[in-house]
Design a protein around this motif. Sequence first.
Motif, short mmCIF file in Angstrom:
data_model
loop_
_atom_site.label_atom_id
_atom_site.label_comp_id
_atom_site.label_asym_id
_atom_site.label_seq_id
_atom_site.Cartn_x
_atom_site.Cartn_y
_atom_site.Cartn_z
N LYS A 1 0.86 -1.07 0.00
CA LYS A 1 0.13 0.12 -0.19
C LYS A 1 0.76 1.36 -0.05
CE LYS A 1 -4.10 -2.04 1.20
NZ LYS A 1 -5.34 -1.72 0.76
N ALA B 1 0.83 5.42 1.50
CA ALA B 1 0.05 6.49 2.33
C ALA B 1 0.11 7.74 1.89
CB ALA B 1 0.59 6.33 3.68
N LEU C 1 -7.02 2.30 4.65
CA LEU C 1 -5.90 1.31 4.46
C LEU C 1 -6.32 0.00 4.45
CD1 LEU C 1 -2.61 0.99 4.53
CD2 LEU C 1 -2.83 0.83 6.97
N ILE D 1 0.43 -3.83 10.38
CA ILE D 1 0.92 -2.65 9.26
C ILE D 1 2.46 -2.26 9.53
CG2 ILE D 1 0.42 -0.37 8.82
CD1 ILE D 1 -2.47 -0.66 10.08
N VAL E 1 -1.77 6.07 11.86
CA VAL E 1 -2.90 4.98 11.59
C VAL E 1 -3.85 5.22 12.60
CG1 VAL E 1 -3.67 2.53 11.48
CG2 VAL E 1 -1.26 3.18 10.80
N VAL F 1 -5.22 5.83 6.99
CA VAL F 1 -3.84 6.09 7.13
C VAL F 1 -3.54 7.72 6.74
CG1 VAL F 1 -2.99 4.94 5.33
CG2 VAL F 1 -1.21 5.32 7.04
#
Length: 190
Positions: free
Chosen positions: A110, A112, A119, A131, A143, A176
């Motif tokens: 992923k 941010a 997320l 994470i 987060v 996030v």
Amino acid sequence: MQVYSFTNTGRQIDAAGNFIRYERETTAAADASVRVRVDGNDFGTWLPGDFVELPEQFRTVEIVPIAGAAGEFRVGSGRFNSSRFLLTGQPTTNIAATVAARSDFTSTAKAATVGSTQLVAANPTRNYLLIQNNDTTGAYISVAFGVAATLANGVRIAAGGFWEWTDSVPKNAANVIGNVANANLVVVEG
């Protein structure tokens, strides 16, 4: 610390200590879960890798397999760490072995951004969540669960750091935000 085997009919271990860990299941049973009682008190259902460190000494541990599993428990005083299970420190490539007995899991890359983004979606059957901030530029992320993330309201994860839930795993959506655009993340969910 000593390792005690148990059969598919269970076992009572008469050993004093303050630490108990379900080391491994040895029969490849469809359900590796066992019920654990310590000095007659119910400690619930355990899977391989589950452990407890108690503030006081106990005298007996009773193991009752739910569906015929057999395996090993480690019992004694003090904490015993093993590289086979993810107990502390940085994640290893063996995360799958830690949670495979609990559920299927996914590992997803992923990113941010500097704005709050989702997320992971809400998941009422989530049993595990990790994470990890894999960013190498020093970026940090924040987060938050159930609300939009800001740099001030979430839990901060520094570059190279991680946040792992194995107990009391949040079921709601996680959002996030990063202090820079495109911070690289990995999410492992099961």
